[in-house]
Scaffold this motif. Structure first.
Motif, short mmCIF file in Angstrom:
data_model
loop_
_atom_site.label_atom_id
_atom_site.label_comp_id
_atom_site.label_asym_id
_atom_site.label_seq_id
_atom_site.Cartn_x
_atom_site.Cartn_y
_atom_site.Cartn_z
N GLN A 66 0.82 -1.21 0.00
CA GLN A 66 0.00 0.00 0.00
C GLN A 66 0.86 1.26 0.00
O GLN A 66 1.94 1.30 0.56
N PHE A 67 0.33 2.31 -0.64
CA PHE A 67 0.95 3.63 -0.70
C PHE A 67 0.13 4.55 0.20
O PHE A 67 -1.09 4.51 0.20
N PHE A 68 0.79 5.38 0.96
CA PHE A 68 0.13 6.36 1.83
C PHE A 68 0.62 7.75 1.45
O PHE A 68 1.83 7.98 1.36
N HIS A 69 -0.31 8.66 1.26
CA HIS A 69 0.01 10.05 0.89
C HIS A 69 -0.47 10.99 1.98
O HIS A 69 -1.34 10.66 2.77
N ASN A 70 0.11 12.18 1.99
CA ASN A 70 -0.26 13.21 2.98
C ASN A 70 -0.20 12.65 4.40
O ASN A 70 -1.09 12.89 5.22
N VAL A 71 0.84 11.89 4.68
CA VAL A 71 0.97 11.22 5.98
C VAL A 71 1.24 12.25 7.07
O VAL A 71 2.07 13.13 6.93
N ALA A 72 0.51 12.09 8.17
CA ALA A 72 0.69 12.92 9.36
C ALA A 72 0.60 11.99 10.57
O ALA A 72 0.33 10.80 10.43
N SER A 73 0.79 12.54 11.74
CA SER A 73 0.71 11.74 12.97
C SER A 73 -0.57 10.93 13.03
O SER A 73 -0.58 9.78 13.47
N GLU A 74 -1.67 11.53 12.57
CA GLU A 74 -2.97 10.87 12.60
C GLU A 74 -3.04 9.65 11.68
O GLU A 74 -3.92 8.82 11.81
N SER A 75 -2.11 9.54 10.74
CA SER A 75 -2.09 8.44 9.77
C SER A 75 -1.39 7.20 10.30
O SER A 75 -1.50 6.13 9.70
N LEU A 76 -0.66 7.34 11.39
CA LEU A 76 0.20 6.24 11.83
C LEU A 76 -0.56 4.98 12.21
O LEU A 76 -0.10 3.87 11.93
N THR A 77 -1.70 5.10 12.83
CA THR A 77 -2.49 3.91 13.20
C THR A 77 -2.88 3.14 11.95
O THR A 77 -2.79 1.90 11.92
#
Length: 89
Positions: A66-77
């Motif tokens: 999987q690719f993750f974009h616009n990653v921020a602290s809230e995305s870590l889970t």
């Protein structure tokens, strides 16, 4: 070998988008810490570009993950959950 790639690309021109300018170093540090805290054994590798500068910070599970974009602290889970599934596939 399965691993997580985190783009840390820094561009000299501040008007050009980059993952570094959007906080990828913080994402890298937080992600590495969470993986360690949750005892998830996967390599985390810094890369210079994942080709999506306009939507960084970018993280990718490789190979073929999987690719993750616009990653921020809230995305870590979400990334941690995807990593657990990725490692069992």
């Amino acid at each position: 070998m399965k691993k997580i790639l985190v783009c840390i690309n820094h561009r000299a021109n501040p008007n050009t988008p980059s993952c570094h300018a959007r906080g990828s170093q913080k994402v890298l540090a937080q992600l590495s810490l969470r993986l360690k805290q949750e005892n998830i054994k996967i390599a985390v590798e810094k890369v210079q570009c994942l080709g999506h500068c306009n939507s960084g910070p970018n993280v990718r599970l490789v190979p073929n993950g999987q690719f993750f974009h616009n990653v921020a602290s809230e995305s870590l889970t979400e990334i941690i959950t995807a990593t657990r599934l990725f490692l069992t596939s």
